[in-house]
Write a protein that holds these residues in place. Structure first.
Motif, PDB file in Angstrom:
ATOM      1  N   LYS A  42       0.843  -1.209   0.000  1.00 13.91           N
ATOM      2  CA  LYS A  42       0.000   0.000   0.000  1.00 13.91           C
ATOM      3  C   LYS A  42       0.872   1.251   0.000  1.00 13.91           C
ATOM      4  O   LYS A  42       1.865   1.321   0.740  1.00 13.91           O
ATOM      5  CB  LYS A  42      -0.865   0.036   1.261  1.00 13.91           C
ATOM      6  CG  LYS A  42      -1.892  -1.058   1.351  1.00 13.91           C
ATOM      7  CD  LYS A  42      -2.629  -0.939   2.690  1.00 13.91           C
ATOM      8  CE  LYS A  42      -3.511  -2.138   2.944  1.00 13.91           C
ATOM      9  NZ  LYS A  42      -3.537  -2.501   4.374  1.00 13.91           N
ATOM     10  N   SER A  69       0.294   3.919   1.387  1.00 16.23           N
ATOM     11  CA  SER A  69       0.279   4.490   2.734  1.00 16.23           C
ATOM     12  C   SER A  69       1.450   4.022   3.592  1.00 16.23           C
ATOM     13  O   SER A  69       1.817   4.686   4.563  1.00 16.23           O
ATOM     14  CB  SER A  69      -1.028   4.142   3.438  1.00 16.23           C
ATOM     15  OG  SER A  69      -1.203   2.740   3.456  1.00 16.23           O
ATOM     16  N   GLU A  70       2.049   2.877   3.230  1.00 16.45           N
ATOM     17  CA  GLU A  70       3.173   2.353   4.020  1.00 16.45           C
ATOM     18  C   GLU A  70       4.389   3.283   3.948  1.00 16.45           C
ATOM     19  O   GLU A  70       5.189   3.353   4.884  1.00 16.45           O
ATOM     20  CB  GLU A  70       3.569   0.952   3.523  1.00 16.45           C
ATOM     21  CG  GLU A  70       2.522  -0.119   3.769  1.00 16.45           C
ATOM     22  CD  GLU A  70       2.214  -0.308   5.258  1.00 16.45           C
ATOM     23  OE1 GLU A  70       3.166  -0.401   6.054  1.00 16.45           O
ATOM     24  OE2 GLU A  70       1.023  -0.334   5.613  1.00 16.45           O
ATOM     25  N   LYS A  77       3.778   6.100   6.357  1.00 17.44           N
ATOM     26  CA  LYS A  77       3.754   5.553   7.718  1.00 17.44           C
ATOM     27  C   LYS A  77       5.169   5.363   8.258  1.00 17.44           C
ATOM     28  O   LYS A  77       5.493   5.764   9.371  1.00 17.44           O
ATOM     29  CB  LYS A  77       3.010   4.214   7.710  1.00 17.44           C
ATOM     30  CG  LYS A  77       2.675   3.699   9.107  1.00 17.44           C
ATOM     31  CD  LYS A  77       2.266   2.231   9.103  1.00 17.44           C
ATOM     32  CE  LYS A  77       0.798   2.026   8.768  1.00 17.44           C
ATOM     33  NZ  LYS A  77       0.435   0.585   8.717  1.00 17.44           N
ATOM     34  N   TYR A  95       1.252   9.361   7.268  1.00 14.06           N
ATOM     35  CA  TYR A  95       0.212   8.357   7.054  1.00 14.06           C
ATOM     36  C   TYR A  95      -1.168   8.985   6.824  1.00 14.06           C
ATOM     37  O   TYR A  95      -1.556   9.902   7.538  1.00 14.06           O
ATOM     38  CB  TYR A  95       0.129   7.415   8.268  1.00 14.06           C
ATOM     39  CG  TYR A  95      -1.056   6.487   8.168  1.00 14.06           C
ATOM     40  CD1 TYR A  95      -0.984   5.347   7.370  1.00 14.06           C
ATOM     41  CD2 TYR A  95      -2.261   6.771   8.827  1.00 14.06           C
ATOM     42  CE1 TYR A  95      -2.078   4.512   7.230  1.00 14.06           C
ATOM     43  CE2 TYR A  95      -3.357   5.937   8.693  1.00 14.06           C
ATOM     44  CZ  TYR A  95      -3.259   4.818   7.889  1.00 14.06           C
ATOM     45  OH  TYR A  95      -4.340   3.993   7.746  1.00 14.06           O
ATOM     46  N   THR A  96      -1.882   8.478   5.817  1.00 15.81           N
ATOM     47  CA  THR A  96      -3.308   8.776   5.693  1.00 15.81           C
ATOM     48  C   THR A  96      -4.032   7.489   5.302  1.00 15.81           C
ATOM     49  O   THR A  96      -3.471   6.626   4.630  1.00 15.81           O
ATOM     50  CB  THR A  96      -3.629   9.823   4.593  1.00 15.81           C
ATOM     51  OG1 THR A  96      -3.279   9.277   3.321  1.00 15.81           O
ATOM     52  CG2 THR A  96      -2.925  11.137   4.817  1.00 15.81           C
ATOM     53  N   LYS A  97      -5.277   7.402   5.731  1.00 12.57           N
ATOM     54  CA  LYS A  97      -6.122   6.252   5.411  1.00 12.57           C
ATOM     55  C   LYS A  97      -6.346   6.153   3.897  1.00 12.57           C
ATOM     56  O   LYS A  97      -6.333   5.055   3.329  1.00 12.57           O
ATOM     57  CB  LYS A  97      -7.451   6.438   6.160  1.00 12.57           C
ATOM     58  CG  LYS A  97      -8.435   5.321   5.994  1.00 12.57           C
ATOM     59  CD  LYS A  97      -8.381   4.348   7.189  1.00 12.57           C
ATOM     60  CE  LYS A  97      -9.317   3.174   6.944  1.00 12.57           C
ATOM     61  NZ  LYS A  97      -8.638   1.882   6.955  1.00 12.57           N
ATOM     62  N   GLU A  98      -6.550   7.316   3.247  1.00 13.64           N
ATOM     63  CA  GLU A  98      -6.824   7.321   1.801  1.00 13.64           C
ATOM     64  C   GLU A  98      -5.708   6.647   1.004  1.00 13.64           C
ATOM     65  O   GLU A  98      -5.966   5.988  -0.002  1.00 13.64           O
ATOM     66  CB  GLU A  98      -6.999   8.755   1.267  1.00 13.64           C
ATOM     67  CG  GLU A  98      -8.106   9.540   1.899  1.00 13.64           C
ATOM     68  CD  GLU A  98      -7.644  10.253   3.158  1.00 13.64           C
ATOM     69  OE1 GLU A  98      -7.706   9.605   4.250  1.00 13.64           O
ATOM     70  OE2 GLU A  98      -7.218  11.406   3.078  1.00 13.64           O
ATOM     71  N   GLU A 144      -4.151   4.170   1.619  1.00 14.67           N
ATOM     72  CA  GLU A 144      -4.250   2.699   1.649  1.00 14.67           C
ATOM     73  C   GLU A 144      -4.919   2.172   0.378  1.00 14.67           C
ATOM     74  O   GLU A 144      -4.787   0.998   0.051  1.00 14.67           O
ATOM     75  CB  GLU A 144      -5.047   2.238   2.879  1.00 14.67           C
ATOM     76  CG  GLU A 144      -4.298   2.464   4.172  1.00 14.67           C
ATOM     77  CD  GLU A 144      -4.900   1.714   5.339  1.00 14.67           C
ATOM     78  OE1 GLU A 144      -6.002   1.142   5.186  1.00 14.67           O
ATOM     79  OE2 GLU A 144      -4.261   1.718   6.410  1.00 14.67           O
ATOM     80  N   ASN A 145      -5.660   3.051  -0.308  1.00 15.74           N
ATOM     81  CA  ASN A 145      -6.394   2.613  -1.499  1.00 15.74           C
ATOM     82  C   ASN A 145      -5.532   2.508  -2.756  1.00 15.74           C
ATOM     83  O   ASN A 145      -5.985   1.996  -3.772  1.00 15.74           O
ATOM     84  CB  ASN A 145      -7.559   3.567  -1.780  1.00 15.74           C
ATOM     85  CG  ASN A 145      -8.534   3.589  -0.625  1.00 15.74           C
ATOM     86  OD1 ASN A 145      -8.735   2.567   0.041  1.00 15.74           O
ATOM     87  ND2 ASN A 145      -9.109   4.748  -0.349  1.00 15.74           N
ATOM     88  N   ILE A 162      -2.365   0.834  -4.473  1.00 10.37           N
ATOM     89  CA  ILE A 162      -1.477  -0.326  -4.297  1.00 10.37           C
ATOM     90  C   ILE A 162      -0.353  -0.244  -5.330  1.00 10.37           C
ATOM     91  O   ILE A 162      -0.617   0.012  -6.509  1.00 10.37           O
ATOM     92  CB  ILE A 162      -2.270  -1.652  -4.513  1.00 10.37           C
ATOM     93  CG1 ILE A 162      -3.546  -1.685  -3.667  1.00 10.37           C
ATOM     94  CG2 ILE A 162      -1.384  -2.870  -4.254  1.00 10.37           C
ATOM     95  CD1 ILE A 162      -3.326  -1.739  -2.187  1.00 10.37           C
TER      96      ILE A 162
END
Ligand code: MF3
Ligand code: CO
Ligand code: CO
Length: 259
Positions: free
Chosen positions: A141, A143-144, A147, A183-186, A188-189, A191
């Motif tokens: 992801k 987002s990693e 993070k 980091y953001t949740k978005e 994560e979408n 890849i």
């Protein structure tokens, strides 16, 4: 955008030239030189190798590269009136175009005797970028990336700049996706996939992450006057991992640079 094998060859060539340019200027970057003169050396070296400096005239940008000293976060404009001094920490960010491909990379240069905290900042900024690069491969992801950079830097009391991010690149200077260094949740979408090409370019501060832009519409500085450091590589996602296009051939990516 997804790039193929032939594109990767072009990106390797331009990435190497961009890294060679930073290697070449290393000997000139010391106390007493003006940022204008460094910019001139970048332009001459690039031209000599039949390439183009992408920043010049990009959205009206007036010079060939960005030189960001101490509390300047990014987009420092080289100037005849700005001289490097003992104790400065300096980011030089160059983007080279060769055969239509972009190589975008930056490093920190330490001028003379630099404070302990500044050295720690520079080290963690580099290490966080390299750690983030090391986890990149298909299936991971996006987002990693943010993070790992945020976790490492905040653990040591540094902050991650929010207003600028890494970016897709290749045949376009700034493309999708946005590569956030926190980091953001978005994120994560998105890849990672084989053939993706983007930069990772964390800007990390000793104080708060907030910034302001000078009247010249470019130069971004920390609000609290704290120091800011940045490194940048252009990378490509391969079948099983990642390739760094902008690696120094002389091992000069990471300071301290022994002369
Ligand atoms: N090289 C910068 C980046 O990493 C962009 C500089 S744009 C300029 O994306 F116009 F300021 F040069
Ligand atoms: Co960039
Ligand atoms: Co850059």
């Amino acid at each position: 955008m997804i790039y193929d094998k032939k594109d990767f060859e072009g990106l390797r060539r331009v990435g190497r030239l961009a890294a060679d340019t930073l290697d070449y200027i290393t000997d000139f970057v010391s106390a007493g030189i003006s940022t204008y003169d460094i910019d001139k050396i970048v332009a001459e070296y690039t031209k000599k190798h039949n390439a183009i400096c992408a920043p010049l005239h990009y959205h009206g940008y007036p010079k060939n590269c960005c030189i960001s000293v101490n509390d300047v976060i990014c987009h420092g404009i080289p100037s005849k009136h700005e001289y490097l001094n003992d104790g400065d920490i300096v980011n030089i960010d160059i983007t080279t175009i060769l055969d239509g491909y972009y190589g975008d990379t930056s490093r920190m240069f330490l001028i003379g005797n630099v404070s302990e905290r500044a050295r720690e900042l520079v080290d963690i900024t580099y290490n966080s970028m390299m750690n983030a690069i090391s986890i990149c491969k298909p299936g991971v992801k996006l987002s990693e990336i943010g993070k790992i950079i945020q976790t490492m830097c905040e653990r040591e009391g540094f902050s991650v700049v929010r207003d600028f991010c890494g970016h897709g690149t290749g045949k376009i200077f700034h493309d999708e996706p946005q590569v956030l260094h926190y980091y953001t949740k978005e994120a994560e979408n998105t890849i990672l996939k084989e053939g993706m090409v983007f930069t990772i370019e964390p800007m990390i501060n000793t104080g708060d992450w907030q910034m302001y832009v000078e009247d010249n519409d470019w130069t971004a500085r920390t609000i609290d006057g704290g120091l800011s450091a940045q490194f940048e590589h252009t990378i490509g996602i391969t079948k099983n991992g990642v390739e760094i296009f902008t690696k120094s051939q002389r091992g000069l990516n990471k300071p301290p640079y022994k002369k």
